[in-house]
Structures are given as C-alpha cells and as structure tokens.
Motif scaffolding. Structure first.
Motif, PDB file in Angstrom:
ATOM      1  N   LYS A  53       0.812  -1.215   0.000  1.00 59.35           N
ATOM      2  CA  LYS A  53       0.000   0.000   0.000  1.00 59.35           C
ATOM      3  C   LYS A  53       0.849   1.271   0.000  1.00 59.35           C
ATOM      4  CE  LYS A  53      -0.530   0.299   5.035  1.00 59.35           C
ATOM      5  NZ  LYS A  53      -1.490   0.316   6.169  1.00 59.35           N
ATOM      6  N   ASP A  54       2.111   1.198   0.509  1.00 60.55           N
ATOM      7  CA  ASP A  54       2.970   2.379   0.536  1.00 60.55           C
ATOM      8  C   ASP A  54       3.923   2.456  -0.653  1.00 60.55           C
ATOM      9  OD1 ASP A  54       1.921   3.391   2.903  1.00 60.55           O
ATOM     10  OD2 ASP A  54       3.252   2.188   4.147  1.00 60.55           O
ATOM     11  N   CYS A  55       3.831   1.521  -1.561  1.00 60.30           N
ATOM     12  CA  CYS A  55       4.713   1.539  -2.733  1.00 60.30           C
ATOM     13  C   CYS A  55       4.221   2.591  -3.717  1.00 60.30           C
ATOM     14  CB  CYS A  55       4.739   0.162  -3.399  1.00 60.30           C
ATOM     15  SG  CYS A  55       5.458  -1.125  -2.346  1.00 60.30           S
ATOM     16  N   GLU A  56       5.149   3.322  -4.294  1.00 61.51           N
ATOM     17  CA  GLU A  56       4.814   4.409  -5.210  1.00 61.51           C
ATOM     18  C   GLU A  56       5.519   4.220  -6.546  1.00 61.51           C
ATOM     19  OE1 GLU A  56       2.858   7.161  -4.958  1.00 61.51           O
ATOM     20  OE2 GLU A  56       2.068   6.513  -3.017  1.00 61.51           O
ATOM     21  N   GLU A  57       4.750   4.250  -7.639  1.00 59.24           N
ATOM     22  CA  GLU A  57       5.272   4.203  -9.009  1.00 59.24           C
ATOM     23  C   GLU A  57       6.206   3.012  -9.215  1.00 59.24           C
ATOM     24  OE1 GLU A  57       6.861   7.907 -10.323  1.00 59.24           O
ATOM     25  OE2 GLU A  57       5.325   9.083  -9.308  1.00 59.24           O
ATOM     26  N   VAL A  58       5.720   1.834  -8.872  1.00 62.50           N
ATOM     27  CA  VAL A  58       6.490   0.603  -9.037  1.00 62.50           C
ATOM     28  C   VAL A  58       5.858  -0.210 -10.160  1.00 62.50           C
ATOM     29  CG1 VAL A  58       7.270  -1.532  -7.941  1.00 62.50           C
ATOM     30  CG2 VAL A  58       7.119   0.570  -6.610  1.00 62.50           C
ATOM     31  N   GLU A  59       6.669  -0.666 -11.098  1.00 66.69           N
ATOM     32  CA  GLU A  59       6.198  -1.546 -12.173  1.00 66.69           C
ATOM     33  C   GLU A  59       6.631  -2.965 -11.830  1.00 66.69           C
ATOM     34  OE1 GLU A  59       6.640  -0.222 -16.250  1.00 66.69           O
ATOM     35  OE2 GLU A  59       7.302   1.723 -15.519  1.00 66.69           O
ATOM     36  N   MET A  60       5.659  -3.851 -11.657  1.00 68.02           N
ATOM     37  CA  MET A  60       5.937  -5.177 -11.129  1.00 68.02           C
ATOM     38  C   MET A  60       5.292  -6.247 -12.017  1.00 68.02           C
ATOM     39  SD  MET A  60       5.159  -6.477  -7.205  1.00 68.02           S
ATOM     40  CE  MET A  60       5.779  -4.932  -6.557  1.00 68.02           C
ATOM     41  N   GLU A  61       6.056  -7.300 -12.280  1.00 65.54           N
ATOM     42  CA  GLU A  61       5.541  -8.419 -13.065  1.00 65.54           C
ATOM     43  C   GLU A  61       5.090  -9.542 -12.148  1.00 65.54           C
ATOM     44  OE1 GLU A  61       7.609 -10.280 -16.693  1.00 65.54           O
ATOM     45  OE2 GLU A  61       7.899 -11.763 -15.108  1.00 65.54           O
ATOM     46  N   ILE A  62       3.925 -10.099 -12.453  1.00 64.33           N
ATOM     47  CA  ILE A  62       3.435 -11.295 -11.764  1.00 64.33           C
ATOM     48  C   ILE A  62       3.707 -12.474 -12.690  1.00 64.33           C
ATOM     49  CG2 ILE A  62       1.435 -12.419 -10.740  1.00 64.33           C
ATOM     50  CD1 ILE A  62       0.155  -9.603 -10.548  1.00 64.33           C
ATOM     51  N   GLY A  63       4.650 -13.324 -12.304  1.00 63.47           N
ATOM     52  CA  GLY A  63       5.044 -14.452 -13.138  1.00 63.47           C
ATOM     53  C   GLY A  63       4.419 -15.747 -12.663  1.00 63.47           C
ATOM     54  N   GLY A  64       3.767 -16.464 -13.574  1.00 64.17           N
ATOM     55  CA  GLY A  64       3.190 -17.766 -13.263  1.00 64.17           C
ATOM     56  C   GLY A  64       4.091 -18.884 -13.760  1.00 64.17           C
ATOM     57  N   HIS A  65       4.321 -19.911 -12.932  1.00 65.09           N
ATOM     58  CA  HIS A  65       5.206 -21.022 -13.282  1.00 65.09           C
ATOM     59  C   HIS A  65       4.520 -22.344 -12.963  1.00 65.09           C
ATOM     60  CE1 HIS A  65       8.799 -18.339 -13.646  1.00 65.09           C
ATOM     61  NE2 HIS A  65       8.107 -17.607 -12.769  1.00 65.09           N
ATOM     62  N   THR A  66       4.829 -23.375 -13.742  1.00 67.04           N
ATOM     63  CA  THR A  66       4.272 -24.707 -13.524  1.00 67.04           C
ATOM     64  C   THR A  66       5.406 -25.717 -13.449  1.00 67.04           C
ATOM     65  OG1 THR A  66       4.092 -25.310 -15.867  1.00 67.04           O
ATOM     66  CG2 THR A  66       2.269 -24.037 -14.916  1.00 67.04           C
ATOM     67  N   ASP A  67       5.029 -26.975 -13.117  1.00 65.50           N
ATOM     68  CA  ASP A  67       6.002 -28.064 -13.226  1.00 65.50           C
ATOM     69  C   ASP A  67       5.987 -28.576 -14.665  1.00 65.50           C
ATOM     70  OD1 ASP A  67       3.785 -29.745 -13.520  1.00 65.50           O
ATOM     71  OD2 ASP A  67       3.692 -30.185 -11.391  1.00 65.50           O
ATOM     72  N   SER A  68       6.693 -29.667 -14.904  1.00 67.23           N
ATOM     73  CA  SER A  68       6.840 -30.152 -16.282  1.00 67.23           C
ATOM     74  C   SER A  68       5.801 -31.187 -16.676  1.00 67.23           C
ATOM     75  CB  SER A  68       8.242 -30.751 -16.474  1.00 67.23           C
ATOM     76  OG  SER A  68       8.424 -31.845 -15.582  1.00 67.23           O
ATOM     77  N   GLN A  69       4.853 -31.487 -15.787  1.00 67.62           N
ATOM     78  CA  GLN A  69       3.826 -32.453 -16.138  1.00 67.62           C
ATOM     79  C   GLN A  69       2.829 -31.813 -17.099  1.00 67.62           C
ATOM     80  OE1 GLN A  69       2.371 -33.707 -12.230  1.00 67.62           O
ATOM     81  NE2 GLN A  69       3.528 -35.594 -12.444  1.00 67.62           N
ATOM     82  N   GLY A  70       2.393 -32.577 -18.101  1.00 70.08           N
ATOM     83  CA  GLY A  70       1.491 -32.048 -19.106  1.00 70.08           C
ATOM     84  C   GLY A  70       2.263 -31.456 -20.274  1.00 70.08           C
ATOM     85  N   GLY A  71       1.539 -31.006 -21.292  1.00 66.90           N
ATOM     86  CA  GLY A  71       2.166 -30.458 -22.483  1.00 66.90           C
ATOM     87  C   GLY A  71       2.747 -29.073 -22.231  1.00 66.90           C
ATOM     88  N   GLU A  72       3.760 -28.731 -22.990  1.00 62.42           N
ATOM     89  CA  GLU A  72       4.434 -27.447 -22.804  1.00 62.42           C
ATOM     90  C   GLU A  72       3.476 -26.283 -23.060  1.00 62.42           C
ATOM     91  OE1 GLU A  72       8.179 -24.963 -24.751  1.00 62.42           O
ATOM     92  OE2 GLU A  72       7.956 -27.108 -25.123  1.00 62.42           O
ATOM     93  N   THR A  73       2.703 -26.370 -24.138  1.00 64.52           N
ATOM     94  CA  THR A  73       1.763 -25.290 -24.449  1.00 64.52           C
ATOM     95  C   THR A  73       0.659 -25.199 -23.415  1.00 64.52           C
ATOM     96  OG1 THR A  73       2.210 -25.596 -26.806  1.00 64.52           O
ATOM     97  CG2 THR A  73       0.221 -24.368 -26.209  1.00 64.52           C
ATOM     98  N   MET A  74       0.181 -26.361 -22.966  1.00 63.60           N
ATOM     99  CA  MET A  74      -0.853 -26.365 -21.940  1.00 63.60           C
ATOM    100  C   MET A  74      -0.337 -25.714 -20.662  1.00 63.60           C
ATOM    101  SD  MET A  74      -2.880 -29.590 -20.232  1.00 63.60           S
ATOM    102  CE  MET A  74      -1.384 -30.208 -19.444  1.00 63.60           C
ATOM    103  N   ASN A  75       0.908 -26.014 -20.283  1.00 65.94           N
ATOM    104  CA  ASN A  75       1.482 -25.430 -19.079  1.00 65.94           C
ATOM    105  C   ASN A  75       1.666 -23.927 -19.225  1.00 65.94           C
ATOM    106  OD1 ASN A  75       1.617 -27.799 -17.594  1.00 65.94           O
ATOM    107  ND2 ASN A  75       3.658 -28.331 -18.328  1.00 65.94           N
ATOM    108  N   LEU A  76       2.094 -23.492 -20.416  1.00 62.87           N
ATOM    109  CA  LEU A  76       2.261 -22.060 -20.640  1.00 62.87           C
ATOM    110  C   LEU A  76       0.919 -21.345 -20.518  1.00 62.87           C
ATOM    111  CD1 LEU A  76       4.081 -19.697 -21.435  1.00 62.87           C
ATOM    112  CD2 LEU A  76       3.630 -20.263 -23.832  1.00 62.87           C
TER     113      LEU A  76
END
Length: 637
Positions: free
Chosen positions: A522-545
């Motif tokens: 709440k006190d952060c000002e003018e911060v550009e932040m990425e929310i990165g999603g990650h998976t394990d290797s089970q399933g297809g690569e495109t499906m995981n992406l």
C-alpha cells in the motif's frame, strides 16, 4: 294375541333407531368441524397458511400447492400431530421446479511438438472415442492426453460442426490452441513466416462454419534486428524516417503516434526483436520531440547510443537547452552524443549565452554552457561536487570571456538552488533563471526562492517549476521498488498462492495471501511489477504455458480488485521453462508450481567519467559526450 297389542312396541323401536342415527350424524359433524378447525389452526401457527383443510367425515383432507416435496411432507406431519395420522389425506400439489440448465460444453485442444492435450466438458451422448481417433489421424500423432469431463445433457446444436472444424484446424496448425464450442470458436496459432500465416488464414477461412462465431489469431515471429536502429530527420522536405523499428506492438503505436503529431502523414515502422531496453519507444519518442524543438537536424538511435546532430545555424543557446533537457529525459539505458556544426558565418547577435545544470534520476549531475574563465570553471565544479557528490558530477562547460560581470556568482547560486530538487534542471541566462524538477521536500519551492532572492539580488527574474513527489520524500521512508518486490515474494514464500488442480480460480487460502500482499504494497509508489506464473513439467508445454498465464492473470485481477494504487502490474506466464527445483520429485514439482513477483524497468546505476577521461576538451566544447555507460535495463523482448 292380537297384532294391535304389538304396534306400540314396534313404533317405539323405530323411533329409537331414528333418534340414534340422528345423534350419530350430529356427533360426526361435530367431530369433523372440531378436527378441521384444530388442524387449520395448527398449520397456520407453523407457517403452512397455504394449506387448505377440509373435513370429510372423520377424514381430514389437505389441499394446496407446496413449494417443494419436503415442505409438503412437513405440513402433513404437522396435521398428524393434531388428529390420528391415519385420518389425514394428503392431496397437496408441489410447485413445478424449473429444469436445471445444461452447462456450456467446450473443448480446448492444445497442440505442440510433444503432442496434443484435450481439456473441457463434453456431452455424455457424444462419441468421444471416435473424435479422438479422428484427431490422431488428422494430426498424425498418437500422443493425446484426454483430460475431458462429461455431463449427461443433450448435445447442443452445431456441436458436430464445431468438432469437424477443430479436426481440420488441428491438421493444419502444428503449434496451436483451438477452443471449440457450439456458440464460438477461437484459434490461436504460430506460423513460421508471414507467408505461412497468410496461407493458414486462407485455408481456415474456407472451412469456417457459417453458423458459429469464429476468431482467428495467427502470429508470425518478429524478425531479429541487429543493431536495433531508428533514424529520424527534419530537413527542407519536412520530418521523415530513414529507419524505424519498435520493440513491441504498444511501442510501435507510440512511435507512430509521435510521428503523426510531428507531421509525418503515413509513417512506417517495423516491430522486431533485439531492442536494448524495454523503454526503446519512450526513448525514440523523446528524441523525436527534442529534435522538433531544434527545427532541423537528425537523431539516430543505434542500440543504446543516441547521436543528435543539429542543423547548421541552430542557435547555440537553444541547442544547449534542448540537449540538457533531452539528457535528463532519456531512459537511463541510453547515452547521448550531441553536436552542433559551426556555421561558416556565425551571427553573434543571435547567440544567447546560458549556463545549464541537469540532475538525472540516477543522481548524475551535468554542467553545460558558458563560464567566464578557468578559475570560475574550477570553482563551479568544486561547488557542484560538494553539493551533489564528487563522483556524480560531469562538466562540459566552455569558457567565454565576453560574459557579463557576476556570471560565475549567479552560476553558483543556480547550483545551490538545484540542490533542493532530487532530479531536474536549471537554465540561467543573463536576465532569467529557470528551475524545474521533482523533489521529496514539500518546502523546496520556498527554499529555492529564498536562495535565488538572496544570491541574485533585488529585481532578479526567476521561475520555479518544482513538483513534490511523495515517493521521493525521505521523511515518509517509503519502501524502494526493490523492497516492495522483496516483500511480496516473502509473503508468497511463507504463504504460497495455491490453485486447485487444473483450476485457474483463486481459492480461500490464496485470497488471504493476496490480502496480505495488498496490505504490504500500500505504501509503494510508481512501481512496475511483473506477476510471473510457473508450472512443473507435467502435461504439455503449451498447456502449461497457457495455465501459468491464466493463473498469473487471476492473481493480477485479485490485486487490482484490492486497489493497490501505487503499483502497475503486468501478468506473464512462463509455463515450465524456469524450474527452481527437480521436476523428478513431488517436492520439486511442488516448488516449481509457483507465483513470483519481479521488478520491471528497474533503474540501473550509472557511472560518470573520471576527471582523466573528461580531458581538456571540456573547456572549449560544450557538446562533449556525457560519458555515461549504458547499462541494459528491463527485459528484452
């Protein structure tokens, strides 16, 4: 005995029988009325006022319309508590319940080099096995992961048409995601070239179902451009590009919008890979607008180097101002080299002497413009180093012995005034001083006014355009962007954001974690932040992406709902591409299924040339290079 002697006896018996029947009828009516009234009162008291109670001899008949079967039976039991349950006759009806609507049936087909995955909900009556066999034939692969569920509802209209189109599309597109439903089809795919993209679109459009809304999104890879170059010129023919590239679609639109505003009717720019910074478009637009202030000349961006050449005859005073402002405004990755060709016949009356000081967001201070003699030059540089730090000052002043009296003292006053701002610039001429910038001190304007009034003397003209910026205020002790990201990741490490298997919806525990993150930011000002999603290797690569991208967007939506005002979030899915543990173990896979926060557009520290590297040319050339080392900032597309 004569018959006449028995007549009184028979008459008495007949009268007695009649009286008995009459008494029984009166008793039955009394019991019927009493029971009916008692049952009606009891049902009303218990809230069953919709029940009609009627007596039929000793039987109690219940009629009316119950909201549901459970309530109907409850009313019958309530009546059985008043009279013998065997006497209660239930002829009540139940409100006809609306049929539960069928769910939306759909299939998402994900295909990459490792095979095909099927995800979705399908009708039980549909020939699922036959579709999978046809899919194997169409794609030429036997590796199909069937993750579909089914429900016992009628197959929707146009379902078979959608499935037939899906078979055609999967046979054509080796790297794709195809979403099939009776009410809509979406095809997302990658082509190897623009020509292949056009061929794919042509073939798919020929197979499109007429009754189903369809969207095609086929992308061709962007070319790798090296060096990443843009060259903008303004000459006798007007403004135009010799070369123009952009790093993203958004950057492309930004550069084109700037070009149109500066007078290019139909600008063209190539979107490619290889930009040295995520702020490439910002830098190019800033340079274009700076050149437009000069009127004529050229500006060339070659990776991180920026070369500005003004047109011959440009006013040196205007040149000093534009270069000073451009140097302060360019993103930190870019290094400016500026030059002003000397006119064959310089007109001294058009030259306006100025002294310019700029403070960049990275803390670098530059001295440009005119100073009367070498002694004043050394004194000015010493004051600047004392004010801003000995290693953060770069001097590119030139000596001019025709300057008016008191010039050096006024220059020192400007340096002292600029010390009240965190970043900005000061421009001093013979009759005016302009101070502009940003500060974390709410009283900075008053302090600057006091310094200039005292040092410049009565009647001095000056303007102050200084903005208070909350995040720069040291008293508030606001967290740095790096601290904001570290705090978010620390919360995720202690209370992991977990999704249900195969789901992209936040569960209760995940929402609690997002509450903590929103509070911490709440006190952060003018911060550009990425929310990165990650998976394990089970399933297809495109499906995981795809799954990781959807989950990152779910977290993004959750934080936006919590109104974290000072942070600009961007969601990105990485799939299985960045594991932090061994995918061969359950513990490792659990660690790899994660959400991570990353700082975007972090300002890298810059260095200032040493006194040895500045050389003696700074005494005579105010267009010397800044000497700033360009450090790559942000992610490269």
């Amino acid at each position: 005995m004569r018959i006449s002697n028995f007549l009184p006896v028979f008459a008495a018996l007949i009268i007695g029988a009649i009286l008995c029947l009459a008494g029984a009828a009166i008793g039955a009516r009394f019991i019927e009325n009493t029971s009916t009234k008692a049952v009606g009162n009891e049902l009303t008291l218990q809230g069953y006022d919709w029940v009609n109670v009627e007596g039929d001899g000793l039987q109690i008949v219940l009629t009316g319309v119950a909201p549901d079967e459970q309530t109907q039976l409850a009313a019958q039991r309530a009546a059985g508590h008043v009279v013998d349950p065997a006497r209660v006759i239930n002829v009540m009806n139940v409100v006809q319940q609306e049929a539960i609507p069928a769910p939306r049936f759909s299939i998402e087909i994900l295909r990459n080099d490792s095979g095909i995955s099927l995800i979705g909900l399908v009708p039980t009556s549909w020939d699922r096995a036959r579709f999978i066999e046809n899919l194997k034939k169409a794609s030429g692969t036997g590796s199909i992961a069937d993750l579909m569920e089914q429900a016992d509802y009628p197959q929707p209209d146009a379902w078979d048409e959608a499935m037939d189109f899906g078979l055609e599309a999967i046979a054509l597109l080796p790297r794709s995601k195809i979403s099939l439903a009776a009410d809509g089809i979406t095809v997302t795919a990658l082509a190897e070239s623009k020509a292949q993209k056009a061929a794919f679109e042509k073939e798919l459009k020929a197979e499109l179902p007429e009754t189903i809304r369809t969207r095609l999104d086929i992308a061709a890879p962007r070319p790798v451009i090296t060096p990443f170059t843009a060259r903008f010129l303004i000459d006798e023919t007007g403004p135009h590009f010799d070369a123009c590239v952009a790093e993203t679609a958004q950057g492309h639109l930004r550069i084109l919008a700037a070009a149109k505003s500066l007078g290019i009717d139909d600008p063209h720019c190539t979107v490619g890979l290889g930009a040295p910074s995520a702020q490439w478009a910002v830098a190019v637009e800033t340079g274009m607008r700076a050149l437009s202030k000069l009127g004529q000349g050229s500006i060339t961006f070659t990776d991180g180097d920026v070369n500005l050449i003004a047109a011959e005859g440009t006013s040196p005073a205007l040149f000093d101002t534009v270069v000073g402002e451009l140097e302060a405004d360019l993103p930190p990755t870019f290094v400016l080299h500026a030059s002003l060709p000397e006119a064959e016949q310089a007109e001294a009356e058009d030259e306006r002497a100025e002294f310019i000081v700029t403070r960049s967001p990275e803390g670098q201070t530059q001295l440009r413009g005119r100073i009367p003699d070498d002694r004043s030059k050394q004194a000015t540089e010493a004051l600047a180093r004392a004010e801003f730090g000995s290693h953060s000052v770069y001097s590119a002043m030139r000596i001019d012995d025709t300057l008016p009296s008191g010039w050096a003292m006024r220059a020192m006053a400007v340096i002292e005034a600029l010390g009240e701002v965190t970043r900005g610039s000061a421009i001093m001429s013979e009759d005016m001083v302009e101070i502009r910038g940003e500060t974390g001190n709410e009283n900075a304007k008053a302090a600057i006014a006091g310094i200039l009034s005292d040092k410049l003397g009565d009647g001095a003209k000056f303007t102050i355009d200084v903005t208070y910026v909350k995040k720069l205020d040291p008293v508030l002790d606001l967290p740095t962007p790096e601290e904001c990201v570290a705090e978010a990741n620390a919360i995720v490490a202690s209370s992991k954001i977990v999704f249900d298997p195969g789901s992209v919806e936040l569960n209760v525990e995940a929402n609690d974690t997002l509450d903590r993150i929103a509070e911490a930011l709440k006190d952060c000002e003018e911060v550009e932040m990425e929310i990165g999603g990650h998976t394990d290797s089970q399933g297809g690569e495109t499906m995981n992406l795809n799954l990781s991208t959807q989950r990152a967007n779910s977290v993004l939506d959750g934080l936006l709902m919590r109104r974290v005002a000072g942070v600009s979030f961007t969601a990105k899915g990485y799939g299985e591409s960045e594991p932090i543990a061994d995918n061969g173990t359950e513990e490792g896979r659990e660690e790899n299924r994660r959400i991570e926060f990353k700082l975007l557009n972090a300002e890298a520290p810059q260095t200032v040339p040493s006194e040895e590297t500045q050389g003696e040319n700074a005494d005579t050339d105010d267009t010397a290079d800044t000497g700033t080392d360009g450090t790559e900032n942000g992610d490269t597309e």
